[in-house]
Design a protein around this motif. Sequence first.
Motif, PDB file in Angstrom:
ATOM      1  N   THR A 287       0.943  -1.190  -0.041  1.00 15.99           N
ATOM      2  CA  THR A 287      -0.037  -0.083  -0.158  1.00 15.99           C
ATOM      3  C   THR A 287       0.990   1.269   0.037  1.00 15.99           C
ATOM      4  O   THR A 287       0.508   1.965  -0.721  1.00 15.99           O
ATOM      5  N   PHE A 288       1.806   1.277   0.827  1.00 10.82           N
ATOM      6  CA  PHE A 288       2.611   2.657   0.943  1.00 10.82           C
ATOM      7  C   PHE A 288       3.976   2.420   0.532  1.00 10.82           C
ATOM      8  O   PHE A 288       4.333   3.303  -0.323  1.00 10.82           O
ATOM      9  N   TYR A 289       4.935   1.576   0.947  1.00 12.01           N
ATOM     10  CA  TYR A 289       6.314   1.707   0.478  1.00 12.01           C
ATOM     11  C   TYR A 289       6.858   1.062  -0.810  1.00 12.01           C
ATOM     12  O   TYR A 289       7.734   1.993  -0.949  1.00 12.01           O
ATOM     13  N   MET A 290       6.398   0.192  -1.531  1.00 11.61           N
ATOM     14  CA  MET A 290       6.709  -0.270  -2.750  1.00 11.61           C
ATOM     15  C   MET A 290       6.062   1.158  -3.624  1.00 11.61           C
ATOM     16  O   MET A 290       6.987   1.624  -4.424  1.00 11.61           O
ATOM     17  N   PRO A 291       4.953   1.496  -3.571  1.00 11.03           N
ATOM     18  CA  PRO A 291       4.377   2.768  -4.463  1.00 11.03           C
ATOM     19  C   PRO A 291       5.148   3.901  -4.071  1.00 11.03           C
ATOM     20  O   PRO A 291       5.586   4.611  -5.032  1.00 11.03           O
ATOM     21  N   LEU A 292       5.823   4.083  -2.895  1.00  5.85           N
ATOM     22  CA  LEU A 292       6.703   5.472  -2.723  1.00  5.85           C
ATOM     23  C   LEU A 292       7.853   5.362  -3.365  1.00  5.85           C
ATOM     24  O   LEU A 292       8.606   6.309  -3.818  1.00  5.85           O
ATOM     25  N   GLU A 293       8.462   4.081  -3.231  1.00  6.27           N
ATOM     26  CA  GLU A 293       9.699   3.906  -4.089  1.00  6.27           C
ATOM     27  C   GLU A 293       9.508   4.020  -5.586  1.00  6.27           C
ATOM     28  O   GLU A 293      10.588   4.607  -6.235  1.00  6.27           O
ATOM     29  N   CYS A 295       7.524   6.352  -6.728  1.00  6.02           N
ATOM     30  CA  CYS A 295       7.325   7.813  -6.678  1.00  6.02           C
ATOM     31  C   CYS A 295       8.826   8.344  -6.853  1.00  6.02           C
ATOM     32  O   CYS A 295       9.019   9.536  -7.692  1.00  6.02           O
ATOM     33  N   TYR A 296       9.644   7.855  -6.208  1.00  4.25           N
ATOM     34  CA  TYR A 296      11.198   8.528  -6.048  1.00  4.25           C
ATOM     35  C   TYR A 296      11.961   8.016  -7.309  1.00  4.25           C
ATOM     36  O   TYR A 296      12.466   8.898  -7.919  1.00  4.25           O
ATOM     37  N   GLU A 297      11.748   7.097  -7.806  1.00  6.99           N
ATOM     38  CA  GLU A 297      12.290   6.573  -8.896  1.00  6.99           C
ATOM     39  C   GLU A 297      11.666   7.234 -10.234  1.00  6.99           C
ATOM     40  O   GLU A 297      12.598   7.698 -11.156  1.00  6.99           O
ATOM     41  N   ARG A 298      10.556   7.844 -10.387  1.00  5.43           N
ATOM     42  CA  ARG A 298      10.052   8.231 -11.162  1.00  5.43           C
ATOM     43  C   ARG A 298       9.684  10.001 -11.248  1.00  5.43           C
ATOM     44  O   ARG A 298       9.228  10.603 -12.164  1.00  5.43           O
ATOM     45  N   GLY A 299      10.214  10.585 -10.146  1.00  5.00           N
ATOM     46  CA  GLY A 299      10.046  11.841  -9.738  1.00  5.00           C
ATOM     47  C   GLY A 299       8.556  12.333  -9.480  1.00  5.00           C
ATOM     48  O   GLY A 299       8.282  13.530  -9.947  1.00  5.00           O
ATOM     49  N   LEU A 300       7.739  11.249  -9.010  1.00  9.00           N
ATOM     50  CA  LEU A 300       6.306  11.757  -8.756  1.00  9.00           C
ATOM     51  C   LEU A 300       6.350  12.403  -7.370  1.00  9.00           C
ATOM     52  O   LEU A 300       6.939  12.252  -6.419  1.00  9.00           O
ATOM     53  N   ARG A 301       5.142  13.217  -7.417  1.00  9.04           N
ATOM     54  CA  ARG A 301       5.024  13.934  -6.118  1.00  9.04           C
ATOM     55  C   ARG A 301       4.648  13.192  -4.941  1.00  9.04           C
ATOM     56  O   ARG A 301       4.811  13.603  -3.634  1.00  9.04           O
ATOM     57  N   GLY A 302       3.787  12.032  -5.098  1.00  2.00           N
ATOM     58  CA  GLY A 302       3.413  11.445  -3.884  1.00  2.00           C
ATOM     59  C   GLY A 302       2.281  10.322  -4.335  1.00  2.00           C
ATOM     60  O   GLY A 302       1.858  10.418  -5.718  1.00  2.00           O
ATOM     61  N   ILE A 303       1.611   9.547  -3.388  1.00  2.31           N
ATOM     62  CA  ILE A 303       0.511   8.765  -3.695  1.00  2.31           C
ATOM     63  C   ILE A 303      -0.844   9.373  -3.301  1.00  2.31           C
ATOM     64  O   ILE A 303      -0.984   9.812  -2.010  1.00  2.31           O
ATOM     65  N   HIS A 304      -1.944   9.204  -4.120  1.00  2.00           N
ATOM     66  CA  HIS A 304      -3.123   9.482  -3.461  1.00  2.00           C
ATOM     67  C   HIS A 304      -3.652   8.212  -3.114  1.00  2.00           C
ATOM     68  O   HIS A 304      -3.655   6.964  -3.848  1.00  2.00           O
ATOM     69  N   LEU A 305      -4.227   7.971  -1.841  1.00  2.00           N
ATOM     70  CA  LEU A 305      -4.502   6.760  -1.317  1.00  2.00           C
ATOM     71  C   LEU A 305      -5.827   6.474  -0.986  1.00  2.00           C
ATOM     72  O   LEU A 305      -6.344   5.307  -0.757  1.00  2.00           O
ATOM     73  N   GLY A 306      -6.841   7.522  -0.985  1.00  2.00           N
ATOM     74  CA  GLY A 306      -8.221   7.411  -0.843  1.00  2.00           C
ATOM     75  C   GLY A 306      -8.787   7.289   0.521  1.00  2.00           C
ATOM     76  O   GLY A 306      -7.821   7.849   1.451  1.00  2.00           O
TER      77      GLY A 306
END
Length: 391
Positions: A287-293, A295-306
Amino acid sequence: MADFRTVEGLGTESEGLLSDARFGFYSSAPWWRAARGPDVDAPGYLTAVADGEVCGLAPLSFPQHEDNTGYTPHLLFPYRPQAQYALIGPRRGYRAHLPVRHRVAADVVGGFFETAADAAASRGTDWVYALHLTTDSADALADSGVARPILSPLMDTWVRAHGTSMDDYYASCRGGRAIRRERRRAAAVDVEVAHERLADCVDEVALLTRQSLERHGSTRSLASLTEELRLASEHAAEQEVLTTVRRAGRLLGYSLDYVWGDVLWGRSCAMVDELRTNESPLAFELTFYMPLELCYERGLRGIHLGPTNLAAKVRRGAELVPLWQASLYRGEDVFPVEGIRPWTAHVLDTVRTQCAPHTVDDRLAEIEERALAYGRGTRGALPPLPDSGIR
């Protein structure tokens, strides 16, 4: 003044408006196409045209059956009958940002409600609803004077990718050391993690999702979930990131996310009981950590989690983002003004309980101020809500 019409499909001009990533993935052409289920009478899209250009769009549908409680109006509004209705906005995603050009936002959003009320009346339907509206869309509706937005019982969440690495994220969380320990335990679990195509494993993902929803009392059918995922795999494959956890080929868990603009949009996550309830927190990895990784790899600002599992999300750095809803009955807003304050208090008390033991009072005070201003008709005097990272 805009001219309002209903069109069956999304043309080139419409695609141009929906390509604006600031509106969010759930207001994109791929998602709108994916979210139109087979059990929905969908006459098309509300379209506003001014000076020869499309300046606003919104899906319009007449759901014939709804097995998702998060999209069932009589469960989301107090004291509402179970009746046929028209829905403005996407039917899935728990976030409805109505794409409009800012200079005409109030006129267009108000016009959408009036046009939808006319379409509903022509079908003998009394109710029009818009669910899970963003604050930008709620502001425009409040400014139009057509309806007063009230607070949705569901609260949205968003996690920023602070800095440039996971170390920066750990440092930004009060429980950064505990998160590192969680990750070490998860890494010791004997599973295979991979990225797969949803189209190749729709049936497996649907079955795991159904089992997860059953644990929370949902009555959604396997057929409904399978069709929803199939449509997503067909229309949003270019944006998807499906992370799977398997052991000896068996699907044990997954996380389905979508990249749109500079945000990763978390759609769903599920896991078998044997991994969900043990001491290895793979659910948090997915839910959190792999998606955050990512984000850092692709230069994304963060995750929308609902809007679910608020305490777990707040503990890991999530920020609360309000959602709003509105309705018309035979073209009129019938939600009593005197009911807005107690309804707002009820929703915020529930959110406060869901976030416990974490304190979110400052954020809830800002949200309460806006909700009551909508009721008084004084929205224009409010400062913008603090930047939440998503519109």
